[in-house]
Design a protein around this motif. Structure first.
Motif, PDB file in Angstrom:
ATOM      1  N   LYS A 196       0.817  -1.217   0.000  1.00 40.62           N
ATOM      2  CA  LYS A 196       0.000   0.000   0.000  1.00 40.62           C
ATOM      3  C   LYS A 196       0.851   1.268   0.000  1.00 40.62           C
ATOM      4  O   LYS A 196       0.339   2.354  -0.217  1.00 40.62           O
ATOM      5  CB  LYS A 196      -0.931   0.008   1.219  1.00 40.62           C
ATOM      6  CG  LYS A 196      -1.958  -1.120   1.221  1.00 40.62           C
ATOM      7  CD  LYS A 196      -2.898  -1.027   0.028  1.00 40.62           C
ATOM      8  CE  LYS A 196      -3.932  -2.144   0.029  1.00 40.62           C
ATOM      9  NZ  LYS A 196      -4.762  -2.125  -1.209  1.00 40.62           N
ATOM     10  N   THR A 197       2.147   1.122   0.256  1.00 44.34           N
ATOM     11  CA  THR A 197       3.054   2.274   0.223  1.00 44.34           C
ATOM     12  C   THR A 197       4.332   1.863  -0.490  1.00 44.34           C
ATOM     13  O   THR A 197       4.703   0.676  -0.517  1.00 44.34           O
ATOM     14  CB  THR A 197       3.430   2.764   1.634  1.00 44.34           C
ATOM     15  OG1 THR A 197       4.229   1.758   2.282  1.00 44.34           O
ATOM     16  CG2 THR A 197       2.192   3.062   2.466  1.00 44.34           C
ATOM     17  N   PHE A 198       5.035   2.829  -1.068  1.00 43.28           N
ATOM     18  CA  PHE A 198       6.304   2.533  -1.730  1.00 43.28           C
ATOM     19  C   PHE A 198       7.391   2.209  -0.706  1.00 43.28           C
ATOM     20  O   PHE A 198       8.343   1.489  -1.012  1.00 43.28           O
ATOM     21  CB  PHE A 198       6.721   3.720  -2.602  1.00 43.28           C
ATOM     22  CG  PHE A 198       5.914   3.839  -3.866  1.00 43.28           C
ATOM     23  CD1 PHE A 198       6.099   2.958  -4.912  1.00 43.28           C
ATOM     24  CD2 PHE A 198       4.950   4.830  -3.988  1.00 43.28           C
ATOM     25  CE1 PHE A 198       5.357   3.059  -6.072  1.00 43.28           C
ATOM     26  CE2 PHE A 198       4.206   4.944  -5.148  1.00 43.28           C
ATOM     27  CZ  PHE A 198       4.403   4.051  -6.193  1.00 43.28           C
ATOM     28  N   GLU A 199       7.233   2.718   0.519  1.00 43.46           N
ATOM     29  CA  GLU A 199       8.230   2.418   1.562  1.00 43.46           C
ATOM     30  C   GLU A 199       8.315   0.923   1.843  1.00 43.46           C
ATOM     31  O   GLU A 199       9.387   0.405   2.178  1.00 43.46           O
ATOM     32  CB  GLU A 199       7.902   3.173   2.851  1.00 43.46           C
ATOM     33  CG  GLU A 199       8.252   4.648   2.843  1.00 43.46           C
ATOM     34  CD  GLU A 199       7.187   5.493   2.143  1.00 43.46           C
ATOM     35  OE1 GLU A 199       7.397   6.705   2.013  1.00 43.46           O
ATOM     36  OE2 GLU A 199       6.153   4.928   1.718  1.00 43.46           O
ATOM     37  N   GLU A 200       7.174   0.225   1.720  1.00 45.62           N
ATOM     38  CA  GLU A 200       7.161  -1.218   1.987  1.00 45.62           C
ATOM     39  C   GLU A 200       8.055  -1.995   1.027  1.00 45.62           C
ATOM     40  O   GLU A 200       8.433  -3.135   1.314  1.00 45.62           O
ATOM     41  CB  GLU A 200       5.733  -1.755   1.879  1.00 45.62           C
ATOM     42  CG  GLU A 200       4.782  -1.271   2.964  1.00 45.62           C
ATOM     43  CD  GLU A 200       3.359  -1.749   2.709  1.00 45.62           C
ATOM     44  OE1 GLU A 200       3.133  -2.973   2.789  1.00 45.62           O
ATOM     45  OE2 GLU A 200       2.487  -0.906   2.419  1.00 45.62           O
ATOM     46  N   LEU A 201       8.403  -1.410  -0.106  1.00 42.02           N
ATOM     47  CA  LEU A 201       9.219  -2.102  -1.102  1.00 42.02           C
ATOM     48  C   LEU A 201      10.708  -2.056  -0.766  1.00 42.02           C
ATOM     49  O   LEU A 201      11.509  -2.694  -1.433  1.00 42.02           O
ATOM     50  CB  LEU A 201       8.996  -1.481  -2.489  1.00 42.02           C
ATOM     51  CG  LEU A 201       7.591  -1.631  -3.065  1.00 42.02           C
ATOM     52  CD1 LEU A 201       7.410  -0.726  -4.277  1.00 42.02           C
ATOM     53  CD2 LEU A 201       7.315  -3.080  -3.442  1.00 42.02           C
ATOM     54  N   ARG A 202      11.063  -1.287   0.259  1.00 41.38           N
ATOM     55  CA  ARG A 202      12.459  -1.165   0.698  1.00 41.38           C
ATOM     56  C   ARG A 202      13.369  -0.727  -0.462  1.00 41.38           C
ATOM     57  O   ARG A 202      14.421  -1.323  -0.720  1.00 41.38           O
ATOM     58  CB  ARG A 202      12.956  -2.481   1.312  1.00 41.38           C
ATOM     59  CG  ARG A 202      12.131  -2.931   2.502  1.00 41.38           C
ATOM     60  CD  ARG A 202      12.634  -4.245   3.047  1.00 41.38           C
ATOM     61  NE  ARG A 202      11.732  -4.769   4.061  1.00 41.38           N
ATOM     62  CZ  ARG A 202      11.755  -4.449   5.349  1.00 41.38           C
ATOM     63  NH1 ARG A 202      12.657  -3.586   5.793  1.00 41.38           N
ATOM     64  NH2 ARG A 202      10.912  -4.989   6.206  1.00 41.38           N
ATOM     65  N   LEU A 203      12.933   0.309  -1.150  1.00 39.25           N
ATOM     66  CA  LEU A 203      13.697   0.844  -2.274  1.00 39.25           C
ATOM     67  C   LEU A 203      14.889   1.650  -1.786  1.00 39.25           C
ATOM     68  O   LEU A 203      14.909   2.126  -0.645  1.00 39.25           O
ATOM     69  CB  LEU A 203      12.804   1.755  -3.126  1.00 39.25           C
ATOM     70  CG  LEU A 203      11.565   1.120  -3.759  1.00 39.25           C
ATOM     71  CD1 LEU A 203      10.658   2.217  -4.321  1.00 39.25           C
ATOM     72  CD2 LEU A 203      11.957   0.138  -4.845  1.00 39.25           C
ATOM     73  N   LYS A 204      15.861   1.826  -2.661  1.00 36.32           N
ATOM     74  CA  LYS A 204      16.950   2.748  -2.346  1.00 36.32           C
ATOM     75  C   LYS A 204      16.353   4.147  -2.150  1.00 36.32           C
ATOM     76  O   LYS A 204      15.421   4.527  -2.865  1.00 36.32           O
ATOM     77  CB  LYS A 204      17.961   2.798  -3.498  1.00 36.32           C
ATOM     78  CG  LYS A 204      18.655   1.489  -3.786  1.00 36.32           C
ATOM     79  CD  LYS A 204      19.525   1.650  -5.037  1.00 36.32           C
ATOM     80  CE  LYS A 204      20.111   0.323  -5.471  1.00 36.32           C
ATOM     81  NZ  LYS A 204      20.821   0.431  -6.777  1.00 36.32           N
ATOM     82  N   PRO A 205      16.879   4.932  -1.214  1.00 37.84           N
ATOM     83  CA  PRO A 205      16.331   6.284  -0.972  1.00 37.84           C
ATOM     84  C   PRO A 205      16.301   7.141  -2.233  1.00 37.84           C
ATOM     85  O   PRO A 205      15.373   7.916  -2.445  1.00 37.84           O
ATOM     86  CB  PRO A 205      17.285   6.869   0.082  1.00 37.84           C
ATOM     87  CG  PRO A 205      17.885   5.685   0.762  1.00 37.84           C
ATOM     88  CD  PRO A 205      17.957   4.600  -0.269  1.00 37.84           C
ATOM     89  N   GLU A 206      17.320   6.972  -3.102  1.00 34.06           N
ATOM     90  CA  GLU A 206      17.363   7.770  -4.332  1.00 34.06           C
ATOM     91  C   GLU A 206      16.193   7.424  -5.261  1.00 34.06           C
ATOM     92  O   GLU A 206      15.631   8.299  -5.926  1.00 34.06           O
ATOM     93  CB  GLU A 206      18.685   7.528  -5.087  1.00 34.06           C
ATOM     94  CG  GLU A 206      19.921   7.893  -4.314  1.00 34.06           C
ATOM     95  CD  GLU A 206      20.427   6.753  -3.430  1.00 34.06           C
ATOM     96  OE1 GLU A 206      21.535   6.884  -2.894  1.00 34.06           O
ATOM     97  OE2 GLU A 206      19.709   5.727  -3.287  1.00 34.06           O
ATOM     98  N   LEU A 207      15.842   6.142  -5.299  1.00 37.87           N
ATOM     99  CA  LEU A 207      14.710   5.719  -6.139  1.00 37.87           C
ATOM    100  C   LEU A 207      13.388   6.191  -5.556  1.00 37.87           C
ATOM    101  O   LEU A 207      12.479   6.597  -6.284  1.00 37.87           O
ATOM    102  CB  LEU A 207      14.697   4.194  -6.284  1.00 37.87           C
ATOM    103  CG  LEU A 207      15.589   3.615  -7.372  1.00 37.87           C
ATOM    104  CD1 LEU A 207      15.496   2.103  -7.381  1.00 37.87           C
ATOM    105  CD2 LEU A 207      15.220   4.177  -8.725  1.00 37.87           C
ATOM    106  N   LEU A 208      13.282   6.152  -4.247  1.00 40.38           N
ATOM    107  CA  LEU A 208      12.055   6.604  -3.591  1.00 40.38           C
ATOM    108  C   LEU A 208      11.833   8.089  -3.873  1.00 40.38           C
ATOM    109  O   LEU A 208      10.700   8.518  -4.152  1.00 40.38           O
ATOM    110  CB  LEU A 208      12.152   6.353  -2.081  1.00 40.38           C
ATOM    111  CG  LEU A 208      10.844   6.345  -1.288  1.00 40.38           C
ATOM    112  CD1 LEU A 208       9.867   5.310  -1.844  1.00 40.38           C
ATOM    113  CD2 LEU A 208      11.113   6.076   0.184  1.00 40.38           C
ATOM    114  N   ARG A 209      12.905   8.874  -3.860  1.00 42.37           N
ATOM    115  CA  ARG A 209      12.786  10.299  -4.195  1.00 42.37           C
ATOM    116  C   ARG A 209      12.292  10.468  -5.632  1.00 42.37           C
ATOM    117  O   ARG A 209      11.454  11.323  -5.924  1.00 42.37           O
ATOM    118  CB  ARG A 209      14.138  10.991  -4.039  1.00 42.37           C
ATOM    119  CG  ARG A 209      14.546  11.275  -2.611  1.00 42.37           C
ATOM    120  CD  ARG A 209      15.937  11.891  -2.570  1.00 42.37           C
ATOM    121  NE  ARG A 209      15.966  13.236  -3.134  1.00 42.37           N
ATOM    122  CZ  ARG A 209      17.077  13.893  -3.464  1.00 42.37           C
ATOM    123  NH1 ARG A 209      18.258  13.302  -3.321  1.00 42.37           N
ATOM    124  NH2 ARG A 209      17.014  15.108  -3.962  1.00 42.37           N
ATOM    125  N   GLY A 210      12.820   9.636  -6.537  1.00 43.56           N
ATOM    126  CA  GLY A 210      12.404   9.698  -7.930  1.00 43.56           C
ATOM    127  C   GLY A 210      10.940   9.365  -8.118  1.00 43.56           C
ATOM    128  O   GLY A 210      10.229   9.999  -8.911  1.00 43.56           O
TER     129      GLY A 210
END
Length: 435
Positions: free
Chosen positions: A48-62
């Motif tokens: 339900k959130t992108f944070e749950e995907l454990r993405l790199k911080p740079e990708l999450l910003r993108g």
């Protein structure tokens, strides 16, 4: 496929590009997503959130810079599968505007190992323009990851033979990508670890692309992750997908019945074209209409009608197939923002365009198939431009002959719905029927 009253079918690649150009925000999709897992015993993950995907911080910003605050419906289910370890193959059904391109772009950006200076991800699209659209999304999403590089395998982008590409991601069309992998050998296909095939339904409708895509696929290692996307899942698409994607997870739209409950349908009897025009003016003058779409069978009729309405003082936009895709997108954007209140068009605009303010759809000419019978699918797509998102809408059909009346009867039988006769000269009757 839309037909122009017996004319040539619309180009599926052009239609797909048009949708990409006009859908700058996610569309609201009523369809439920059905997930078929390769391993039914495996727990089904969605996010339900992108944070749950454990993405790199740079990708999450993108992701957030692209305007995604939370995953769309297709992203909720597809992203956990795309990002899973060990890699999982996926066949997914998703239209333009649902966040599909952003999802597989995110998967490729996450997949790349920047320290390895060779091509790791291939993405195929049917045309140069569609490849460019994918690349633009990926460049925006990856702008905080400058170490991940991409290039375009498209005609005109010349590369030196025998010199291996160092770009991590290559997006291109099937013919050029095949040349780069086999003829010029600037990509080592055995080092590709993710293969994305977008617009599969458009791909197989384009001569040669199907076989070229399969030839590229055969060059790839068996452990390469395969992701295939298509807006439709006809038998021909399934057959193609099964050849390209082994042991897949499958995400498809569980098609809800197209509802006509919010659309009131009428017909108006007219004797000839001039009377149809007078009835249209009476109709538009007698209703409180936010915006209206008027469908004609031919470009000639659409041009004539747009000119007459303009003479009557209406703000009119004209949309037909001789315009470039970019020109069509501009016309639709102007209509969507309310610069014109009336859009006169051929079948080029019968599907996929969501303008919430459209309260009236007029079939100046009823849609027919190649045999001259009612084209029920196109009729449904046309009148579905009104009554969007649960709002009330009206569809009015101009009947100018016994044959037109028979088409109305065919449509009534097909949808098991009655279409009421309307007298546009009687405002009281109109108000009674519409209220």
């Amino acid at each position: 496929m839309c037909l122009w009253g017996g004319g040539p079918p619309s180009d599926p690649a052009e239609q797909s590009l048009l949708n990409k150009l006009i859908r700058r925000s996610l569309v609201r999709n009523r369809n439920q997503v059905e997930v078929l897992q390769r391993d039914p015993s495996s727990p089904l993950f969605s996010v339900k959130t992108f944070e749950e995907l454990r993405l790199k911080p740079e990708l999450l910003r993108g992701v957030y810079c692209l305007g995604f605050n939370r995953p769309s419906r297709i992203q909720e289910n597809a992203l956990p599968m795309m990002l899973a370890q060990p890699p999982q193959n996926l066949i997914a059904q998703s239209q333009s505007g649902t966040g599909k391109t952003a999802a597989f772009s995110l998967a490729m950006l996450s997949h790349v190992k920047p320290e390895n200076h060779w091509t790791q991800c291939l993405c195929i699209a049917p045309t140069y323009e569609l490849a460019l659209q994918i690349g633009q999304v990926m460049e925006q999403m990856g702008k905080f990851c400058p170490e991940v590089t991409l290039t375009y395998a498209v005609r005109g982008n010349r590369m030196e033979r025998g010199v291996r590409l160092q770009q991590h991601v290559v997006i291109g069309t099937p013919g050029t990508l095949l040349d780069w992998c086999s003829k010029y050998r600037i990509i080592d296909p055995k080092l590709i670890s993710m293969f994305v095939l977008d617009e599969a339904d458009v791909m197989i409708a384009t001569q040669g692309h199907r076989d070229q895509s399969i030839r590229i696929h055969r060059l790839l290692p068996k452990e390469c992750q395969m992701l295939l996307f298509s807006a439709t899942f006809e038998d021909s698409v399934w057959g193609f997908a099964e050849k390209v994607v082994p042991d897949p997870n499958i995400i498809r739209l569980r098609r809800e019945e197209e509802t006509l409950d919010t659309i009131k349908q009428f017909y108006i009897l007219c004797s000839e074209e001039e009377e149809k025009f007078s009835a249209l003016c009476d109709l538009y003058g007698g209703l409180t209409v936010a915006q209206a779409m008027i469908f004609c069978r031919t470009r000639k009729t659409a041009s004539w009608l747009a000119g007459r309405l303009t003479e009557e003082g209406h703000q009119v936009a004209l949309l037909s197939g001789e315009l470039t895709v970019e020109q069509r997108a501009d016309v639709i954007q102007r209509f969507r923002t309310g610069k014109e209140k009336v859009l006169v068009t051929t079948n080029v605009c019968s599907r996929g365009i969501d303008v919430e303010q459209v309260t009236l759809v007029v079939n100046f000419d009823l849609p027919v198939d190649m045999e001259g019978n009612a084209d029920n699918e196109t009729y449904l797509h046309r009148i579905g431009r009104t009554g969007r998102f649960g709002r009330r809408g009206f569809a009015v059909n101009m009947v100018d002959s016994d044959r037109s009346m028979e088409l109305i009867r065919q449509i009534e039988r097909h949808f098991n719905r009655s279409i009421s006769r309307l007298d546009p000269g009687s405002l009281q009757e109109m108000e009674r029927l519409i209220s």
